[in-house]
Design an enzyme around this catalytic site. Structure first.
Site, short mmCIF file in Angstrom:
data_model
loop_
_atom_site.label_atom_id
_atom_site.label_comp_id
_atom_site.label_asym_id
_atom_site.label_seq_id
_atom_site.Cartn_x
_atom_site.Cartn_y
_atom_site.Cartn_z
CG ASN A 105 -30.32 -42.43 13.54
OD1 ASN A 105 -29.25 -42.34 12.93
ND2 ASN A 105 -31.28 -41.53 13.40
CG HIS A 107 -32.33 -36.64 14.67
ND1 HIS A 107 -32.41 -36.71 13.30
CD2 HIS A 107 -32.98 -35.51 15.03
CE1 HIS A 107 -33.10 -35.67 12.85
NE2 HIS A 107 -33.46 -34.93 13.89
CB THR A 139 -39.58 -47.53 15.48
OG1 THR A 139 -39.83 -46.11 15.47
CG2 THR A 139 -39.15 -47.96 16.87
CD GLN A 171 -22.19 -31.93 24.75
OE1 GLN A 171 -22.45 -32.82 25.55
NE2 GLN A 171 -21.13 -31.13 24.90
C1 GRF Z 1 -24.40 -36.14 12.59
O1 GRF Z 1 -24.73 -34.81 12.85
C2 GRF Z 1 -25.52 -37.06 12.96
O2 GRF Z 1 -26.27 -36.60 14.04
C3 GRF Z 1 -26.36 -37.07 11.72
O3 GRF Z 1 -25.45 -37.02 10.66
C4 GRF Z 1 -24.23 -36.41 11.09
C5 GRF Z 1 -23.14 -37.40 10.82
O4 GRF Z 1 -21.87 -36.90 11.11
N1 GRF Z 1 -27.23 -38.24 11.72
P1 GRF Z 1 -20.62 -37.90 11.09
O5 GRF Z 1 -20.61 -38.56 9.71
O6 GRF Z 1 -20.79 -38.89 12.19
O7 GRF Z 1 -19.43 -37.03 11.28
#
Ligand code: GRF
Length: 211
Positions: A105, A107, A139, A171
Site C-alpha cells: 500500500n 500512504h 497487515t 514523491q
Molecule cells: C494517494 O495519495 C495515496 O497515497 C492514497 O490515495 C491517493 C491515491 O491517489 N492512498 P491516486 O488514485 O493514485 O492518484
C-alpha cells in the site's frame, strides 16, 4: 527473470497506478480492479489495453461478502503481488491474511505518523516541518505494516492541504514504482516486522534534492 504478475486495486484517479504502469518495471499488470465503477484509473487501464474490472462494493451486503468475491477475482489472475493504489476501502482481516506478504500500500504520510484519512490537513494543523509518504506491506493493523520506503517532503509556510498533497504525490510516484521494482527483483525480506532491502538500505529513505 520472468516478470512478476501484479494485480492493482484502486478506487479513483489512479495516478500511482499510472506511475507504476509507466515505469518499465519487470512486471506484468494482470488486472486492475476498482470497487468504484467510474474510477478514472479503470479508463486509463483500458486505454493501455489492460484487463480492467469494476466490482461495485455497494452491490454486496457487507464487507466480508464483498472481500470474499474480491479475493476470488484477484486469485483468478494469479498475482505474485497485489498493489493497493488509492484503494479507499478497509480490507477485512480474512482478506489481508490471504494476501499477507504480497500486498503493498502507499500512504500519504510518514507512518507511523498520521495513519487514516486527511493526512495533509493533520500535518499542517500539527505544524510539523517534514511530511511525506510511505510504501508498506499491509497487515491487519491499519496503516502500520512493515515499511518498504519513505520519502520526505518539507512543509512550506504558505502550504495548503492541496499544495502539500501535490508535492507529496510527486514523491509517491517516485517511491511506489521503486518499491514494486524491489519486490519484483526479490530484494525485499520481512524480518520481525521490518523490511530489509538486500542491496542498499540507504535507498529506503528518499530526501528532497539538495536536502
Ligand atoms: C494517494 O495519495 C495515496 O497515497 C492514497 O490515495 C491517493 C491515491 O491517489 N492512498 P491516486 O488514485 O493514485 O492518484
Amino acid at each position: 527473470m520472468r516478470p512478476i504478475r501484479v494485480v492493482v486495486l484502486l478506487s479513483g484517479r489512479g495516478s500511482n497506478f499510472q506511475a507504476i504502469a509507466e515505469a518499465r518495471l519487470p512486471i506484468e499488470i494482470a488486472a486492475v480492479i476498482s470497487n468504484r465503477p467510474n474510477a478514472a484509473g479503470l479508463d486509463y487501464a483500458r486505454a493501455r489495453g489492460l484487463t480492467a474490472i469494476a466490482l461495485d462494493h455497494t452491490a454486496y451486503p457487507d464487507r466480508a461478502a464483498f472481500d470474499a468475491l474480491l479475493a476470488e477475482e484477484i486469485e483468478r489472475h494469479r498475482p505474485d503481488l497485489v498493489v493497493l493504489a488509492g484503494y479507499m476501502r478497509i480490507l477485512s482481516p480474512t482478506f489481508i491474511a490471504r494476501f499477507e506478504g504480497r500486498l503493498l500500500n502507499i500512504h500519504p504520510s510518514l507512518l507511523p505518523m498520521f495513519p487514516g484519512l486527511k493526512t495533509h490537513e493533520r500535518a499542517l494543523a500539527e505544524g510539523i516541518k517534514i511530511h511525506g509518504c510511505t510504501v508498506h506491506f499491509v497487515t491487519a493493523d491499519l496503516d502500520h505494516g512493515p515499511i518498504v520506503i519513505q520519502a520526505a517532503v518539507p512543509l512550506r509556510a504558505d502550504d495548503t492541504p492541496d499544495t502539500l498533497a501535490a508535492r507529496v504525490l510527486q514523491q509517491e510516484h517516485r517511491i511506489y514504482p521503486q518499491a514494486v521494482r524491489w519486490f519484483a527483483e526479490g530484494k525485499l525480506e520481512i524480518n520481525h516486522g521490518r523490511v530489509n532491502l538486500k542491496d542498499d538500505p540507504a535507498s529506503q529513505s528518499v530526501f528532497p534534492t539538495g536536502a
